[in-house]
Design an enzyme around this catalytic site. Structure first.
Site, PDB file in Angstrom:
ATOM      1  N   LYS A  54      35.247  39.718  22.742  1.00 39.78           N
ATOM      2  CA  LYS A  54      34.317  39.210  22.092  1.00 39.78           C
ATOM      3  C   LYS A  54      35.010  38.147  21.051  1.00 39.78           C
ATOM      4  O   LYS A  54      34.586  36.798  20.916  1.00 39.78           O
ATOM      5  CB  LYS A  54      33.481  40.179  21.477  1.00 39.78           C
ATOM      6  CG  LYS A  54      32.370  39.567  20.658  1.00 39.78           C
ATOM      7  CD  LYS A  54      31.816  40.195  19.475  1.00 39.78           C
ATOM      8  CE  LYS A  54      32.841  39.785  18.290  1.00 39.78           C
ATOM      9  NZ  LYS A  54      32.421  40.500  16.962  1.00 39.78           N
ATOM     10  N   ASP A  56      28.011  40.319  20.689  1.00 37.05           N
ATOM     11  CA  ASP A  56      28.141  41.384  19.836  1.00 37.05           C
ATOM     12  C   ASP A  56      27.027  42.451  19.929  1.00 37.05           C
ATOM     13  O   ASP A  56      25.937  42.120  20.660  1.00 37.05           O
ATOM     14  CB  ASP A  56      28.548  41.085  18.550  1.00 37.05           C
ATOM     15  CG  ASP A  56      27.189  40.303  17.836  1.00 37.05           C
ATOM     16  OD1 ASP A  56      26.296  40.081  18.621  1.00 37.05           O
ATOM     17  OD2 ASP A  56      27.301  39.953  16.642  1.00 37.05           O
TER      18      ASP A  56
END
Ligand code: SF4
Length: 221
Positions: free
Chosen positions: A123, A141
């Site tokens: 991420k 997220d």
């Protein structure tokens, strides 16, 4: 009414563009090094908290070289109030050392290379690639995962990786970087984890969670 997936994407994105055409990260940074540090620190922590401590941190360590030379103990004194401070101090120290030694203090643009830096997972690498290098990446997220699932942009995604794959498959031709920030902000302020503010949400006509809630409420009557 069964909404086609492409139609849902088109309308949700149009509404998000109307509501927030210039969405961007709330983390404060002045260069790729600072964004990398801020994103590493922001794991499991609020952007507000990170923004409160990074001015002093960047004043003391204005470059990767400065951070690489510092001890973990000294880094820790600047980041004590964030979550997991010990692990993050260690990661920042190791990340900076590798950035200096292997990448000549330049943040790499390749997401696989980024993930060789301590504290940088998929991420975070996607955030850097998207925000700094304008690559078509969707960093997922907890907000993006939850909001995408509720709206129905994804279906039965069991984890962030599946959410990323489903979103990327359907986002050809759209501004992925902008949508990433729009979904985060929507999740942070409207489609909240515990209690989504559906009554004031502009997306409800196209939201599968809202549709189900209405149906269930009618059944209960
Ligand atoms: S209608 Fe409710 S569940 Fe759907 S996106 Fe808006 S806040 Fe989230």
């Amino acid at each position: 009414m069964k909404i086609k997936l492409a139609e849902r994407y088109k309308n949700v994105i149009a509404l998000l563009n109307d509501a927030n055409p210039t969405a961007e990260t709330e983390l404060q940074y002045r260069n790729p090094y600072e964004l990398l540090v801020a994103v590493i620190l922001s794991a499991q922590c609020t952007d507000k908290r990170i923004n409160a401590i990074t001015p002093q941190l960047f004043h003391r360590f204005p470059s990767a070289e400065d951070l690489a030379k510092a001890s973990e103990e000294e880094i820790l004194t600047y980041i004590k109030s964030v979550s997991y401070p010990n692990a993050k101090a260690r990661n920042l120290s190791r990340m900076a050392q590798r950035l200096v030694e292997v990448y000549h203090s330049q943040v790499p643009s390749d997401t696989l290379e980024l993930q060789t830096l301590a504290g940088v997972g998929r991420k975070t690498a996607n955030v850097i690639a998207s925000v700094i290098f304008k690559q078509a990446k969707m960093p997922v997220d907890t907000h993006v995962h939850r909001v995408s699932g509720r709206i129905g942009l994804t279906k039965d995604a069991k984890n962030v990786r599946q959410t990323e794959e489903q979103l990327m498959k359907n986002l050809k031709g759209y501004n992925i970087a902008l949508l990433h920030h729009q979904l985060i902000l929507h999740g942070r302020y409207i489609c909240k984890a515990r209690k989504p503010l559906c009554a004031e949400c502009t997306l409800k006509t196209w939201c599968s969670y809202y549709e189900m809630t209405i149906k269930n409420d009618k059944k209960a009557l």
